[in-house]
Motif scaffolding. Structure first.
Motif, PDB file in Angstrom:
ATOM      1  N   ASN A   1      74.473  24.236 -12.938  1.00  0.00           N
ATOM      2  CA  ASN A   1      75.575  24.668 -12.079  1.00  0.00           C
ATOM      3  C   ASN A   1      76.171  24.294 -10.999  1.00  0.00           C
ATOM      4  O   ASN A   1      75.759  22.565 -10.300  1.00  0.00           O
ATOM      5  CB  ASN A   1      75.532  25.923 -11.989  1.00  0.00           C
ATOM      6  CG  ASN A   1      74.340  26.633 -10.728  1.00  0.00           C
ATOM      7  OD1 ASN A   1      73.828  25.486 -10.154  1.00  0.00           O
ATOM      8  ND2 ASN A   1      74.187  27.735 -10.837  1.00  0.00           N
ATOM      9  N   GLU A   2      77.327  24.208 -10.049  1.00  0.00           N
ATOM     10  CA  GLU A   2      78.072  23.641  -8.872  1.00  0.00           C
ATOM     11  C   GLU A   2      77.227  23.833  -7.773  1.00  0.00           C
ATOM     12  O   GLU A   2      77.139  22.553  -7.201  1.00  0.00           O
ATOM     13  CB  GLU A   2      79.055  24.167  -8.997  1.00  0.00           C
ATOM     14  CG  GLU A   2      79.832  24.033  -9.921  1.00  0.00           C
ATOM     15  CD  GLU A   2      81.269  24.617  -9.017  1.00  0.00           C
ATOM     16  OE1 GLU A   2      80.679  25.431  -8.191  1.00  0.00           O
ATOM     17  OE2 GLU A   2      82.227  24.836 -10.130  1.00  0.00           O
TER      18      GLU A   2
ATOM     19  N   THR B   1      69.741  25.110 -12.598  1.00  0.00           N
ATOM     20  CA  THR B   1      70.304  24.668 -13.794  1.00  0.00           C
ATOM     21  C   THR B   1      69.702  26.558 -14.949  1.00  0.00           C
ATOM     22  O   THR B   1      69.790  27.643 -13.669  1.00  0.00           O
ATOM     23  CB  THR B   1      68.226  24.831 -14.303  1.00  0.00           C
ATOM     24  OG1 THR B   1      68.481  23.451 -13.842  1.00  0.00           O
ATOM     25  CG2 THR B   1      68.301  24.965 -15.829  1.00  0.00           C
ATOM     26  N   VAL B   2      70.946  26.917 -14.940  1.00  0.00           N
ATOM     27  CA  VAL B   2      71.504  27.974 -15.723  1.00  0.00           C
ATOM     28  C   VAL B   2      71.701  28.134 -17.444  1.00  0.00           C
ATOM     29  O   VAL B   2      71.505  26.733 -17.970  1.00  0.00           O
ATOM     30  CB  VAL B   2      73.145  28.595 -15.571  1.00  0.00           C
ATOM     31  CG1 VAL B   2      72.849  28.585 -14.327  1.00  0.00           C
ATOM     32  CG2 VAL B   2      73.883  27.444 -15.789  1.00  0.00           C
TER      33      VAL B   2
END
Lengths: 785, 578
Positions: B116-117, B121-122
C-alpha cells in the motif's frame, strides 16, 4: 218396465253401431232341396251401400253332403264368403268355406252339412251402391256334381272308346307280324287311362250317395248307373285287347331266338290258360305260332347241352316248356323228355353244389370274421354246417342220360366230388379247432400263455388261430414282465434274475419276428431295472445306514467294514456278453465304491461338521476325530469336504489366503488325556497371493482367554515350515493378554511367495476339548513417519 | 567542558548500549526468519524429495494434504487437512474409505498480495478458487506419473490398486478403495492420504510449486530473501515467514545470536552452540538426524580388495571424535530429541543405511561393524579424497578434510582436498567425501540419491533409466550405471570383473526404491547392505545430529519437533511469547 225399455234402446243403439249389417230376407231362407229361390226383403231386392258390410244367415242343410248354391249378378262389385262362424262386431274370426263350384260356373257352391246351426253369407266389401240380386238353393252334393258333369262324362267315354275292328281282324285279315303293336298299345294305354279316370270320378260321386237313392228311380241316379256300366264294358275290352297285343307281340319279338322264346313261355302259358277270354281268331293265331316254335326248341337245347363246358345251371325252365306243350295242345317227344330230365337233374346238382359252396364259404367267412377268442361251441356250429354241406351234396353221376358224357356233366361230377372232400376236410378241421379252442380256453383261464402258444404252434393247420391269438405274445411277455417286476418290487432278486433269464431264453411266440425285438427290448429294460433296483436298494440301505450311523463317534473305521457297502445281489445274468456283464458289475461295484468312499464319508463329514461347529463343546473332540477318520476313507475330490476334514485335523494345515480377515481354526488335542494336560496343535498354511518378492506378514492369533491368559507362556512351540520360531532380532512373538483381547502377534513373519508356509503351533492345556483360534494376517505397510 | 564532554560521551555510550541491546533495526516481531545458503535456494515440490533439506520442510508451510501430519509433545498426530474421515467400511474386496472434502478451502491464488501507499504489505481478496475433487484427481495423476521417484506413490500404491476415487456425491464425499491387506486403522489411512495437494491447473512437471492451501502463502523472492505471508483463511499465529540468505552456514549461530534470524533449523556440526547457550535468549530442540557423511569409493580407480582395505583403514570413530573434538575443551556437545547428551557413538555408521535410520534402528539391516585389519599393501601410496565445499556444510567438510590429511591418522595414506564442482565431475578421486542429507528416518531412504545422482552437486539429477513392458510394468535399464554418471563411477556399459555384482546392486537399488511392498524393501535393504559389505563401495562415517535453535521470541511450548515429524509441520501453531 222402464229398465226394460232402457235396456232395449241401449241394445238397439249398440247394434246400430256393429261393423256388419244383417240382411234379414222376407220370406226367410228355407233349407230344403229345391230349385233356386230369390232372396228378397219382402218382394224387394236388398240395397247395398258402398263401403258397408253385410251378412245374411243361412240355416243348416237338411242332411249331410249338401251344397248351398248362391248366385248373383254383382260380379266383382262385392266380395263374399260363407262361414260357419261369424261375429258382427268383428270379434271372432271368419272360417270361410271353399267354393267348390267350377271356376266358370257363375255360381258358388258352398259345402254345408246338417251339423252346423247357421252359415253366414258375409259381404265383406261393397264397391258401389247397388241392389243385391241373390238366388240360392240347397241340394245334395252328388247330384250337383253329377248333374253339372254328366254330359262331360259321357262325352269323355265316347272319345276314349277303342275301335273293335283290328281286334276282330287279327288272324283273319290281319297277320300278327303286320300289326302296329306299339301304336295300338299306346292308344290303348292313353284311352284306358281316361276310362279308368272316369271310373274313379264316378266312384267318388258314388260314395256321396245317400242310402235312400240306391235302387231308386231318380233320373240322375239311373243316368249315373248306365254311365258306369258302359265304362266297365269298355275297360274290359281294352284290357283284353292289350293282353292279346302284348303276347302276340312277344311271340313276334322272340322269333329267331329260341332262348328268348323259352324265357317267354310263362307269359304264353298265362295267356293260353285264359284263352276263353279272347276270340278264336286271337287264341288260335297264338297257338299255331307256339306249336311251330316248340319244334325248334329241343334241337336247339340238345346242341347247347352237348357244347356246354361249365357247371353253371342251365338257363331253361323245362317245367314251363312242358306246360307250354300242354297249353298249346302239342304232344311231347322222347328227345324233349331226355333233355328235360337232364336239365332238371343237372340244375338240381348245380343248385346243391352251389348251396354247399355257400355254406362252406360262409363258414370260412365266419372264421375269418372272428374277433376275440372263439368258444368251442363256435367251432361245433361250424362242424355242423360243414356236415350240412356234406348232406346237401347229391350223388355225382347222371345215370343213363344221353348227356352224361358231356363236358358239363363230367365237370359237374368232378365239382361235386371236390366240394365233398372240401366239406369233409373242413368238418374235420373245425372239429379239431373245437378241441384246440377248448384247450386254449382252459389254458388262458390259467394264464398259461406260453403253453397256449405252444398249443397253437403245434396245430399249424389251424393257421387262423395265429391271427386270433396274436396277442398271446404280448400277454406272455407282459406276464413274464409282471413276474419279474413283482419280484423286483419285493426285492426277490434271485427270482427276478431267474425270470429275466427265462424271458431272455423265451422262444415261444406266435409271431417271432415281431415279438423277438420286443422281448429283446424288454429284457434290456428289465435288466436295467434289475441293476438300477439293486443299486437303488443298495443305496437306500446305505442311506439308511448312513442316516443311522453318521453321528457315530466311536469306532468309525468299523463302519467301513459293514456289508451294506456290498450289492444286495450279485447279478450274474446279462443279455450281452460276459465282458459286458463284468463291465456292468464293475460299474456297479464302482458305484458302491463311490458310495462307500465318497458319498458316505462326505455325508457323515458334512453332518458331523455341522454338529461340530454348532457346539464344539458338545463332544467336539470326538466329532472332530470321527470326521478325520471319515476323511481317511474319503476318496472324493470335493475340496469342500476335504476342507472340512482338514479343519478338524490338527495335523492338516488350514489355508490362509486373505489378509485382514480373521480365519477360524480349531486347535485340537493330539493326545487323549481326559483328566490331565493335553498337547494341542493347529497348523496354518499361509498362501496369500502377493506381488512381493519377499513377503512378510504380521500374524495375529486370537486365542481363547483360557489359553491366552498364560501370556508369553501360552505356547509350547511355534514352527514355520518345521523351523522353530524364536523371538530374536526383529522377530517377535507378542504375548497375548487381556489388553489385546488375548491376541498373540507373530511379526514379521517371512513367507515364501507361492509356496507352502506352514505355521504349526503347539501348546499344552488341561482338559480334552476344542479351542477355537482366530488367525489374521496383516501386511505391514510402508510409513512416511 | 570536560565534565560536559564526559557526560555527553557517557550519554552517547549509554544510547549505543541501549541500541545494541534493543536492536530496533532488527525488529523480527511477527516474523519467523530462517536462514539458508544463498546459492542453494529451496525449490518446493511436495511430491519429490530434494537434496536441499529446507525444501522438503517448506512443504508443510505451503501445502495441505487431505490429512496433515503434525508433531505433538509425545509423538505425531494426524489432523484434518482438506478432508475429514467419515467412515471406513470393510468389504470383501476392499476397505471403502469415505472422506468428505472440505468445501471452503481456498487456493492461495484466491488472494493478491500488494504494497500500500505506506509501503505495507496487504492482502486483498480476488475471485475465490476453492479446492475441489478435481485438484485431488490431478495430484493423484501426478504422483502416479512420478512413480518410484515419489514416496507418496509408494505409500499410495501399496494401499490401493488404482490411485483413484469415486465421487464426490452431493455431500462432497468421495470413496477410496484400500486393498484388504490389513485391518486399516484411521491413523494408517490418514498417513497414506497425507500427500500434499496441488491445484489441478498446475504444470505436471513444474520446477517448483508455490500455490497451495497451507498456512502460509508465497509472497515472492527478493535478493534479501524469500517471503511467505499468513494465509488469511488459516489460523497461523505469526504473520510472516522469511527465508534469509547467507553465504554459508558458518555464521548461522552468530546471525541468530545477533538477532538477524530467529529460527535455526540446523546448527553447524549438528552440535550445540556455545554462543547460543544463554537459555534466556534461545531454546534448543532436536530431532532425528537427516544427514550423514560418507566416503564414496571410485570403483574405477580402486578394485574391490583395495576398497575393502581402504574401508578397514578408515576408523570412523576416530574421525567422528576428532570432528566433535571429544575430550578437548573445544568439544562440540550434542543432544538428541530423546534428551541424550554427547551420545556420539549413536551417530557412528557402519552401513550405507545410517545407524539412526529406520533400517538399522529396526534391525532390518545388521551392519558389519568389524571391518578387519587393513592390508595396506593393496592400497596406493596416496588415496585421493575430494570434497566440494560450496554446497553446504562448508565448516564440516573443512574439518573433515583436515582430519583425513592428518598424517598421524590412517597411516598417512590419505590425501584429502577441496575441489570445485567441475573438478569433482571428472572423477579424479579415489573417494568422495560427501554429506548425504535429507534421508528420512522412515522407509524412504533415498538410494537413488546415493547411487544414481549425477556427480554434479549444483544439480539434483537422478540418472534412472527404465524400460516398460507395455503393460505398465517397468524395469531398470543398465544405462542407469554409465560410469561417469554416478559418484561411485559404477559402469554397466561394458563387461568387467564386477559387472554381475554391479548389475545386482542396480537390481536391488531399483527393487528397493520401486517396490510397494514393505517386506521387499526390507529384504532389498538387507541385501544391499550385504552386497555393500562384499563390494566395499564406501566408508560410512557418521551422521550429524539435528539440532535447532529458536529465539525466545517464541513460546517454546508452541513448537513441537517430535523426532519423525518434519520440523515445520506445526509452523502455523508457533506463536510469539506474550
Amino acid at each position: 218396465m222402464k229398465k226394460i225399455i232402457l235396456f232395449t234402446l241401449l241394445a238397439a243403439m249398440l247394434s246400430g253401431c256393429a261393423a256388419y249389417k244383417q240382411l234379414t230376407p222376407e220370406p226367410a231362407v228355407k233349407a230344403a232341396e229345391n230349385g233356386y229361390i230369390e232372396l228378397k226383403d219382402d218382394q224387394e231386392w236388398f240395397e247395398l251401400d258402398a263401403g258397408k258390410k253385410y251378412y245374411i244367415e243361412f240355416p243348416a242343410a237338411p242332411a249331410d253332403n249338401f251344397y248351398l248354391i248362391t248366385k248373383t249378378d254383382a260380379g266383382d262389385k262385392i266380395s263374399t264368403v260363407l262361414s260357419p262362424t261369424f261375429d258382427a262386431d268383428e270379434k271372432g274370426a271368419l272360417n270361410p268355406l271353399p267354393n267348390e263350384a267350377a271356376v266358370d260356373a257363375g255360381e258358388q257352391a258352398w259345402p254345408v252339412d246338417a251339423g252346423v246351426q247357421k252359415f253366414y253369407w258375409v259381404i265383406e266389401n261393397v264397391r258401389e251402391d247397388m241392389p243385391l240380386h241373390l238366388e240360392y238353393r240347397y241340394l245334395p252334393r252328388w247330384r250337383y256334381k253329377f248333374e253339372t258333369q254328366a254330359a262331360a262324362f259321357r262325352e269323355l267315354l265316347t272319345e276314349n272308346t277303342m275301335s273293335r275292328q283290328t281286334y276282330e281282324a287279327i288272324g283273319v285279315t290281319v297277320k300278327t307280324a303286320g300289326l302296329p303293336f306299339d301304336q295300338l298299345l299306346g292308344e290303348l294305354e292313353n284311352k284306358n287311362g281316361q276310362i279308368r279316370g272316369l271310373q274313379k270320378q264316378l266312384a267318388t260321386i258314388e260314395k256321396l250317395f245317400p242310402a235312400s237313392i240306391v235302387n231308386s228311380s231318380d233320373p240322375a241316379y239311373l243316368d249315373f248307373t248306365r254311365l258306369k256300366e258302359d265304362l266297365e264294358i269298355e275297360n274290359t275290352f281294352q284290357e283284353n285287347f292289350r293282353k292279346a297285343l302284348q303276347v302276340l307281340q312277344l311271340e313276334v319279338q322272340t322269333r329267331g331266338s329260341i332262348p328268348a322264346f323259352a324265357k317267354a313261355a310263362p307269359q304264353f302259358n298265362a295267356f293260353l290258360q285264359e284263352k276263353e277270354r279272347y276270340p278264336k281268331n286271337i287264341s288260335g293265331t297264338l297257338t299255331r305260332a307256339i306249336d311251330a316254335r316248340l319244334d325248334e326248341l329241343t334241337p336247339y337245347y340238345d346242341d347247347l347241352l352237348r357244347r356246354k363246358k361249365d357247371i353253371s345251371a342251365i338257363d331253361l325252365n323245362v317245367d314251363e316248356i312242358t306246360a307250354l306243350y300242354d297249353n298249346a295242345g302239342k304232344s311231347i317227344g322222347q328227345d324233349y323228355k331226355n333233355l328235360a330230365a337232364y336239365v332238371t337233374l343237372f340244375n338240381r346238382k348245380a343248385g346243391r353244389r352251389q348251396e354247399a359252396r355257400q355254406i362252406l364259404d360262409q363258414a370260412r367267412q365266419k372264421v375269418q370274421s372272428l374277433k376275440g377268442r372263439p368258444p368251442a361251441k363256435f367251432f361245433g356250429t361250424l362242424t355242423a354246417e360243414a356236415q350240412k354241406a356234406l348232406s346237401l351234396l347229391p350223388s355225382a353221376g347222371f345215370g343213363s342220360s344221353p348227356y352224361r358224357k358231356t363236358t358239363a356233366a363230367k365237370k359237374m361230377t368232378s365239382a361235386i366230388h371236390k366240394i365233398y372232400n372240401e366239406a369233409l376236410s373242413l368238418k374235420q378241421k373245425y372239429n379239431q379247432s373245437r378241441d384246440v379252442a377248448k384247450t386254449l380256453s382252459r389254458l388262458e383261464a390259467q394264464k398259461q400263455y406260453g403253453k397256449m402258444i405252444e398249443t397253437i404252434n403245434n396245430n399249424p393247420g389251424l393257421s387262423f388261430l395265429k391271427t386270433l391269438y396274436a396277442d398271446l405274445d404280448q400277454k406272455s411277455l407282459q406276464q413274464q414282465k409282471r413276474a419279474i417286476t413283482t419280484a423286483l418290487a419285493q426285492q426277490k432278486w434271485a427270482a427276478a434274475e431267474q425270470g429275466l433269464r427265462s424271458l431272455f431264453n423265451e422262444r415261444r411266440f406266435i409271431n417271432g419276428k415281431k415279438a423277438g425285438p420286443v422281448k429283446k427290448q424288454l429284457v434290456r429294460a428289465l435288466e436295467d431295472t434289475l441293476v438300477n433296483r439293486v443299486e437303488r436298494y443298495t443305496r437306500q440301505r446305505v442311506n439308511a445306514f448312513v442316516n443311522e450311523k453318521y453321528g457315530t463317534l466311536d469306532n468309525v473305521n468299523a463302519l467301513y467294514d459293514n456289508p451294506v457297502f456290498e450289492p444286495v445281489w450279485d447279478i450274474t445274468f446279462t443279455s450281452g456278453n460276459k465282458a459286458q456283464l463284468a463291465a456292468r458289475k464293475q460299474k456297479l461295484r464302482q458305484r458302491l465304491q463311490k458310495l462307500k468312499e465318497i458319498e458316505f464319508p462326505a455325508k457323515a463329514i458334512t453332518a458331523l461338521y455341522r454338529d461340530f461347529v454348532a457346539d464344539i463343546n458338545n463332544n467336539g473332540v470326538a466329532r472332530a476325530r470321527a470326521i478325520v477318520v471319515h476323511g481317511q476313507h474319503y476318496k472324493g475330490k470335493d475340496r469342500k469336504i476335504k476342507t472340512l476334514v482338514a479343519e478338524c485335523d490338527p495335523w492338516a494345515s488350514k489355508w490362509l489366503t486373505k489378509t485382514a480377515d480373521y480365519r477360524l481354526v480349531y486347535a485340537l488335542p493330539t493326545t487323549s488325556n481326559s483328566q490331565g494336560e493335553n498337547t494341542y496343535v493347529f497348523r496354518i498354511n499361509i498362501r496369500i497371493p502377493t506381488e512381493a518378492r519377499f513377503p512378510v506378514y504380521d500374524l495375529n492369533i486370537k486365542l481363547p482367554a483360557e489359553v491366552g491368559k498364560k501370556g508369553g507362556a501360552w505356547y509350547q512351540q511355534i514352527t514355520m515350515n518345521k523351523k522353530v520360531l524364536k523371538p530374536e532380532g526383529r522377530f517377535s512373538i507378542v504375548a497375548p493378554g487381556s489388553s489385546n483381547n488375548y491376541t498373540a502377534l507373530v511379526t514379521p513373519l517371512s513367507v515364501e511367495p507361492g509356496g507352502d508356509n506352514v505355521l504349526e503351533v503347539r501348546f499344552k492345556q488341561k482338559g480334552l476339548k476344542v479351542f477355537p483360534v482366530s488367525i489374521m494376517a496383516e501386511k505391514p505397510i510402508l510409513r512416511k513417519n | 567542558m570536560k565534565k560536559g564532554l564526559i557526560i555527553g560521551g557517557g550519554l552517547v555510550l549509554a544510547a549505543a548500549i541501549v541500541l545494541f541491546i534493543l536492536k530496533p533495526w532488527k525488529n523480527l516481531d511477527n516474523h519467523i526468519v530462517i536462514p539458508y545458503i544463498a546459492h542453494q535456494q529451496p525449490l518446493i515440490d511436495p511430491h519429490l524429495p530434494s537434496s536441499i533439506p529446507l525444501s522438503d520442510k517448506l512443504d508443510e508451510v505451503l501445502f495441505d494434504g487431505l490429512f496433515n501430519v503434525s508433531a505433538t509433545r509425545g509423538g505425531i498426530t494426524y489432523e484434518d487437512g482438506l478432508a475429514e474421515l467419515v467412515d471406513i467400511r470393510k468389504g470383501n474386496r476392499a476397505y471403502e474409505v469415505v472422506l468428505r472434502l472440505k468445501p471452503r478451502k481456498k487456493w492461495h491464488n484466491s488472494y493478491e498480495i500488494k504494497t500500500n501507499e505506506d509501503g505495507e504489505t496487504v492482502i486483498e481478496d480476488k475471485k475465490a478458487v476453492y479446492f475441489t475433487a478435481r485438484d485431488l484427481n490431478f495430484t493423484l495423476r501426478r504422483i502416479q506419473r512420478l512413480g518410484s521417484l515419489s514416496p507418496d506413490f509408494l505409500l499410495l500404491s501399496q494401499s490401493m490398486e488404482r490411485l483413484e476415487f469415486s465421487g464426490p456425491d452431493d455431500n462432497n464425499e468421495i470413496i477410496f478403495r484400500f486393498k484388504p491387506i490389513r485391518d486399516w486403522s484411521s491413523d494408517d489411512i490418514k498417513e497414506m492420504l497425507s500427500f500434499k495437494i496441488l491445484p489441478y491447473d498446475s504444470d505436471v512437471m513444474a520446477r517448483e510449486y508455490t500455490d497451495g492451501t497451507g498456512p502460509y502463502m508465497d509472497a515472492g523472492r527478493e535478493t534479501e530473501g524469500i517471503h511467505f505471508l499468513k494465509n488469511p483463511a488459516e489460523t497461523a499465529n505469526v504473520e510472516h515467514v522469511d527465508l534469509k540468505p547467507f553465504i554459508d552456514n558458518s555464521t548461522y549461530t552468530t546471525e541468530l545470536n545477533n538477532g538477524n534470524i530467529n529460527v535455526l533449523l540446523s546448527t553447524p556440526y549438528g552440535a550445540l552452540s556455545p554462543i547460543l547457550d544463554d537459555t534466556s535468549d534461545f531454546f534448543v530442540k532436536s530431532n532425528i538426524s537427516t544427514t550423514n557423511f560418507a566416503l564414496l569409493f571410485n570403483t574405477q580407480r580402486l578394485n574391490r580388495e583395495q576398497r575393502k582395505a581402504l574401508r578397514a583403514l578408515i576408523n570412523n570413530k576416530v574421525v567422528m571424535e576428532r570432528f566433535f573434538k571429544v575430550g578437548s575443551p573445544q568439544q562440540r556437545h550434542i543432544v538428541d530429541y530423546k534428551g541424550n547428551s554427547d551420545n556420539y557413538d549413536d551417530y557412528l555408521n557402519y552401513s550405507l543405511f545410517p545407524s539412526t535410520s529406520y533400517y538399522v534402528e529396526e534391525n532390518i539391516v545388521e551392519p558389519l561393524k568389524d571391518k578387519g585389519t587393513p592390508d595396506l599393501s593393496l592400497l596406493p601410496d596416496s588415496i585421493v579424497i575430494q570434497a566440494t565445499l560450496n554446497f553446504g556444510y562448508r565448516e564440516e567438510y573443512s574439518d573433515l578434510i583436515e582430519i583425513f590429511n592428518d598424517p598421524a591418522l590412517f597411516s598417512g595414506r590419505l590425501r584429502a582436498r577441496a575441489v570445485n564442482n567441475e573438478e569433482l565431475k571428472k572423477g579424479n578421486y579415489d573417494a568422495l567425501l560427501i554429506a548425504i542429507s535429507g534421508y528420512r528416518n522412515n522407509f524412504f531412504f533415498n538410494l537413488y540419491n546415493i547411487f544414481l545422482r549425477e556427480p554434479d552437486l549444483s544439480l539434483h539429477k537422478i540418472n534412472l533409466v527404465t524400460d516398460s513392458d507395455g503393460k505398465g510394468n517397468r524395469s531398470f535399464n543398465t544405462a542407469s550405471f554409465a560410469g561417469d554418471n554416478n559418484f561411485f563411477r559404477l559402469d554397466l556399459s561394458a563387461q568387467g570383473d564386477e559387472y554381475n555384482d554391479i548389475y545386482t546392486l542396480l537390481d536391488y537399488v531399483y527393487g528397493f526404491m520401486s517396490t510397494r511392498e514393505v517386506s521387499d524393501r526390507h529384504e532389498y535393504a538387507r541385501r544391499i547392505d550385504l552386497l555393500d559389505q562384499e563390494m566395499a563401495l564406501g566408508s560410512w562415517l557418521f551422521s550429524l545430529p539435528s539440532t535447532a535453535y529458536f529465539s525466545r521470541q517464541f513460546d517454546e511450548k508452541s513448537i513441537n519437533l517430535y523426532g519423525h515429524a518434519a520440523q515445520l509441520s506445526t509452523i502455523e501453531k508457533w506463536r510469539e511469547k506474550k
